[in-house]
Enzyme design. Structure first.
Site, PDB file in Angstrom:
ATOM      1  N   CYS A  83       0.870  -1.175   0.000  1.00  0.00           N
ATOM      2  CA  CYS A  83       0.000   0.000   0.000  1.00  0.00           C
ATOM      3  C   CYS A  83       0.908   1.226   0.000  1.00  0.00           C
ATOM      4  O   CYS A  83       1.802   1.344   0.847  1.00  0.00           O
ATOM      5  CB  CYS A  83      -0.898  -0.009   1.240  1.00  0.00           C
ATOM      6  SG  CYS A  83      -1.867   1.498   1.438  1.00  0.00           S
ATOM      7  N   CYS A  86       0.490   3.219   3.559  1.00  0.00           N
ATOM      8  CA  CYS A  86       0.938   2.725   4.871  1.00  0.00           C
ATOM      9  C   CYS A  86       1.978   1.616   4.831  1.00  0.00           C
ATOM     10  O   CYS A  86       2.485   1.211   5.871  1.00  0.00           O
ATOM     11  CB  CYS A  86      -0.266   2.264   5.698  1.00  0.00           C
ATOM     12  SG  CYS A  86      -0.990   0.703   5.134  1.00  0.00           S
ATOM     13  N   CYS A 132      -7.250  -1.008   1.509  1.00  0.00           N
ATOM     14  CA  CYS A 132      -6.201  -1.534   2.379  1.00  0.00           C
ATOM     15  C   CYS A 132      -6.813  -1.766   3.759  1.00  0.00           C
ATOM     16  O   CYS A 132      -7.443  -0.869   4.325  1.00  0.00           O
ATOM     17  CB  CYS A 132      -5.045  -0.545   2.474  1.00  0.00           C
ATOM     18  SG  CYS A 132      -3.779  -1.017   3.674  1.00  0.00           S
ATOM     19  N   CYS A 135      -5.057   0.776   6.540  1.00  0.00           N
ATOM     20  CA  CYS A 135      -5.289   2.230   6.610  1.00  0.00           C
ATOM     21  C   CYS A 135      -6.584   2.682   5.946  1.00  0.00           C
ATOM     22  O   CYS A 135      -6.910   3.862   5.985  1.00  0.00           O
ATOM     23  CB  CYS A 135      -4.105   2.989   6.023  1.00  0.00           C
ATOM     24  SG  CYS A 135      -3.915   2.822   4.230  1.00  0.00           S
ATOM     25  N   CYS A 155      -8.487  -5.268  -9.721  1.00  0.00           N
ATOM     26  CA  CYS A 155      -8.047  -4.249 -10.676  1.00  0.00           C
ATOM     27  C   CYS A 155      -7.667  -3.010  -9.867  1.00  0.00           C
ATOM     28  O   CYS A 155      -8.532  -2.340  -9.309  1.00  0.00           O
ATOM     29  CB  CYS A 155      -9.180  -3.962 -11.649  1.00  0.00           C
ATOM     30  SG  CYS A 155      -8.729  -2.879 -13.001  1.00  0.00           S
TER      31      CYS A 155
END
Length: 170
Positions: A83, A86, A132, A135, A155
């Site tokens: 991510c 984070c 995510c 976060c 995607c």
């Protein structure tokens, strides 16, 4: 007198920039020091200080980047996708596939608890939004038209990801 005003404005501008940089460094330290087992909770003002404008638009405002004009759609290197907000490890190179959509696509995350899926009813349609789990940042969408073994297509937006090469660590 005009030169003095201009000089003071320049000094104030530099000081403000340094304060913003110090804030961003402190926020980045806070994210890094938070255990991967714990959620990262920041305000949008704090996220704005540590994310590039394009990243903020994708990760925090759920925008979509242009297809075929993003960093990872055609990446074939071995590594892990994190991510971008984070640092949570999300997807591996070994589940990435060519979807011909112009965005990086995966058939499975590294583990189910790495992402969450919620209903997105924006733009007059119903889709499954991928976020995510650490976060809450928007990553993209998941569809049921992917390859075996899952038949899923995560995607994602490249702006939501940071790729770390297994060989170089970058």
């Amino acid at each position: 007198m005009h030169r003095l005003t201009l000089f003071l404005l320049c000094i104030l501008s530099v000081c403000a920039g340094q304060a913003e940089d110090a804030d961003a460094m402190q926020i980045r330290r806070q994210i890094k020091s938070t255990s991967m087992m714990h959620k990262v909770t920041l305000s949008n003002d704090q996220w704005r200080k540590v994310l590039a404008p394009g990243q903020f638009q994708v990760l925090r405002e759920a925008k979509t980047e242009a297809r075929y004009k993003n960093q990872y759609w055609n990446n074939h290197e071995k590594g892990i996708y994190l991510c971008a907000a984070c640092g949570n490890a999300l997807f591996g190179w070994d589940t990435k596939f060519e979807s011909r959509t112009g965005w990086p696509s995966f058939y499975a995350p590294l583990a189910r608890d790495k992402v969450t899926v919620t209903t997105d009813t924006s733009h007059g349609m119903t889709r499954d939004e991928v976020k995510c789990a650490r976060c809450g940042s928007h990553l993209g969408h998941v569809f049921n038209d992917g390859p075996p073994p899952t038949r899923l297509r995560y995607c994602l937006n490249s702006a939501a990801l940071k790729f770390v090469n297994n060989m170089t660590g970058r």
